[in-house]
Design a protein around this motif. Structure first.
Motif, PDB file in Angstrom:
ATOM      1  N   PHE A  84      89.420 -27.283 -48.710  1.00 42.10           N
ATOM      2  CA  PHE A  84      89.615 -25.850 -48.489  1.00 42.10           C
ATOM      3  C   PHE A  84      88.915 -25.451 -47.191  1.00 42.10           C
ATOM      4  O   PHE A  84      87.787 -25.895 -46.928  1.00 42.10           O
ATOM      5  N   PRO A  85      89.544 -24.631 -46.364  1.00 43.43           N
ATOM      6  CA  PRO A  85      88.946 -24.265 -45.071  1.00 43.43           C
ATOM      7  C   PRO A  85      87.675 -23.448 -45.246  1.00 43.43           C
ATOM      8  O   PRO A  85      87.561 -22.601 -46.134  1.00 43.43           O
ATOM      9  N   GLY A  86      86.704 -23.735 -44.378  1.00 41.89           N
ATOM     10  CA  GLY A  86      85.464 -22.969 -44.359  1.00 41.89           C
ATOM     11  C   GLY A  86      84.412 -23.442 -45.319  1.00 41.89           C
ATOM     12  O   GLY A  86      83.336 -22.824 -45.419  1.00 41.89           O
ATOM     13  N   LEU A  87      84.635 -24.555 -46.036  1.00 41.05           N
ATOM     14  CA  LEU A  87      83.675 -25.058 -47.018  1.00 41.05           C
ATOM     15  C   LEU A  87      83.247 -26.476 -46.657  1.00 41.05           C
ATOM     16  O   LEU A  87      84.082 -27.310 -46.290  1.00 41.05           O
ATOM     17  N   SER A  88      81.965 -26.740 -46.767  1.00 40.39           N
ATOM     18  CA  SER A  88      81.446 -28.089 -46.541  1.00 40.39           C
ATOM     19  C   SER A  88      80.187 -28.265 -47.377  1.00 40.39           C
ATOM     20  O   SER A  88      79.297 -27.412 -47.362  1.00 40.39           O
ATOM     21  N   LEU A  89      80.126 -29.365 -48.113  1.00 36.42           N
ATOM     22  CA  LEU A  89      78.967 -29.656 -48.953  1.00 36.42           C
ATOM     23  C   LEU A  89      77.928 -30.377 -48.107  1.00 36.42           C
ATOM     24  O   LEU A  89      78.207 -31.435 -47.536  1.00 36.42           O
ATOM     25  N   SER A  90      76.751 -29.807 -48.005  1.00 43.17           N
ATOM     26  CA  SER A  90      75.729 -30.319 -47.109  1.00 43.17           C
ATOM     27  C   SER A  90      74.673 -31.089 -47.890  1.00 43.17           C
ATOM     28  O   SER A  90      74.182 -30.621 -48.918  1.00 43.17           O
ATOM     29  N   SER A  91      74.342 -32.277 -47.394  1.00 42.75           N
ATOM     30  CA  SER A  91      73.227 -33.048 -47.959  1.00 42.75           C
ATOM     31  C   SER A  91      71.957 -32.862 -47.146  1.00 42.75           C
ATOM     32  O   SER A  91      70.848 -33.053 -47.663  1.00 42.75           O
ATOM     33  N   ASP A  92      72.093 -32.485 -45.858  1.00 41.86           N
ATOM     34  CA  ASP A  92      70.916 -32.283 -45.003  1.00 41.86           C
ATOM     35  C   ASP A  92      70.288 -30.915 -45.216  1.00 41.86           C
ATOM     36  O   ASP A  92      69.076 -30.757 -45.068  1.00 41.86           O
ATOM     37  N   GLN A  93      71.096 -29.899 -45.560  1.00 39.60           N
ATOM     38  CA  GLN A  93      70.590 -28.535 -45.691  1.00 39.60           C
ATOM     39  C   GLN A  93      70.412 -28.120 -47.150  1.00 39.60           C
ATOM     40  O   GLN A  93      70.456 -26.941 -47.467  1.00 39.60           O
ATOM     41  N   LYS A  94      70.212 -29.094 -48.034  1.00 44.08           N
ATOM     42  CA  LYS A  94      70.071 -28.750 -49.450  1.00 44.08           C
ATOM     43  C   LYS A  94      68.814 -27.921 -49.665  1.00 44.08           C
ATOM     44  O   LYS A  94      67.719 -28.290 -49.227  1.00 44.08           O
ATOM     45  N   GLU A  95      68.979 -26.785 -50.329  1.00 43.84           N
ATOM     46  CA  GLU A  95      67.870 -25.869 -50.542  1.00 43.84           C
ATOM     47  C   GLU A  95      66.906 -26.431 -51.574  1.00 43.84           C
ATOM     48  O   GLU A  95      67.313 -27.045 -52.573  1.00 43.84           O
TER      49      GLU A  95
END
Length: 326
Positions: A84-95
């Protein structure tokens, strides 16, 4: 009956407001925590002051169980989101303090992407179900003897999504058994729950249009598919057997023959516990309101039948109109 939607309305509303504000030239500064069912918490905030990107983080009890089911939960979620456009799962910026963090780009996000973000919790819980679908498809390709033997050896996957309640998923070559373990806090809830689930069985028999729905079973003891798993659960020792019940759904290949059917089955099963206990509480509230109304009606009837305390013929009064006291 009320059908609970699988998506989170607060997430949808928050992201829609952020998108409208961004397109109007006045982006919002967000730092919002959204609580969902089953001890799930989602945090929506700006990405280090960058108002074009938002971080959506999730923390849920089901994450550890989904990871222990095998495979890679992170890769599964990335596949579901990044198409889906505009979505990316981040492993570096995990809160910190959260299980996963999703980066939402307001410049390219669409309405379909917002709906997908609102399904964050459902997708985390859905991973063991999709693994079971894959295992069932693999078992169905074997010969008859291997199908039976491998199905017996297949272990039930456990989703620990609440403190004292679990979901068990047992794949087989011709079906998938989903078992809910639920705890009733009140004695009356057991009666309402039994009547409610009996209606599931009776409605399936009466209405031909829903006879293809999954079979529903209700039991006091653990079903055979999970007796070994429940016996070794450390949390099961402290539970009261009198308050624990097991609800079994039997899914056949027609219930997960396509991607749409898979998602529909998973989303409805993931919310079944909330749906079940919600309607028990609604039934109790309705009965209490009817009981209070009936009591008020009886009191009005009694008040109308009450005799007057004073009898004008027997009472004596002074010349000023005051009653004489003897």
């Amino acid at each position: 009956m009320l059908y609970l939607k699988p998506y989170n309305l607060l997430i949808q509303k928050t992201l829609t407001e952020a998108l409208d504000a961004y397109r109007s030239g006045s982006p919002l500064t967000l730092d919002r925590i959204v609580s969902d069912f089953d001890y799930t918490t989602l945090h929506i905030c700006n990405n280090a002051g960058d108002k074009e990107n938002l971080l959506v983080s999730i923390r849920t009890k089901a994450t550890q169980s989904s990871n222990e089911s095998g495979g890679e939960l992170f890769g599964f979620l990335r596949t579901k989101f990044e198409k889906f456009p505009g979505l990316s799962l981040s492993s570096d910026q995990k809160e910190a303090g959260y299980d996963f963090t999703l980066v939402v780009n307001l410049a390219t996000i669409t309405a379909e992407s917002i709906v997908q973000v609102s399904l964050f919790k459902i997708l985390v819980m859905a991973y063991p179900f999709y693994l079971a679908f894959g295992q069932s498809a693999e078992l169905s390709q074997l010969n008859e003897f291997e199908q039976v033997e491998k199905s017996k050896e297949a272990k039930a996957m456990v989703i620990k999504y609440r403190d004292d309640e679990n979901i068990y998923i047992k794949p087989s070559f011709d079906r998938i058994t989903v078992i809910f373990e639920t705890i009733f806090q009140d004695e009356t809830d057991k009666v309402f729950g039994k009547v409610f689930l009996q209606e599931f069985v009776d409605a399936r028999k009466r209405n031909r249009s829903i006879q293809s729905a999954p079979q529903v079973l209700f039991s006091h003891e653990p079903p055979l598919e999970i007796q070994g798993v429940v016996r070794h659960e450390p949390a099961a020792a402290g539970k009261k057997k009198s308050s624990r019940r097991f609800i079994t759904f039997v899914l056949f290949p027609r219930h997960y023959a396509s991607e749409e059917l898979m998602f529909s089955s998973v989303s409805q099963l993931a919310l079944f516990r909330n749906y079940f206990h919600y309607h028990i509480k609604c039934a109790k509230a309705y009965m209490h309101s009817r009981m209070r109304y009936r009591v008020d009606t009886f009191i009005k009837v009694l008040n109308r039948a009450k005799l007057d305390d004073e009898n004008e013929n027997d009472s004596r009064r002074t010349i000023t109109g005051r009653k004489m006291v003897y």
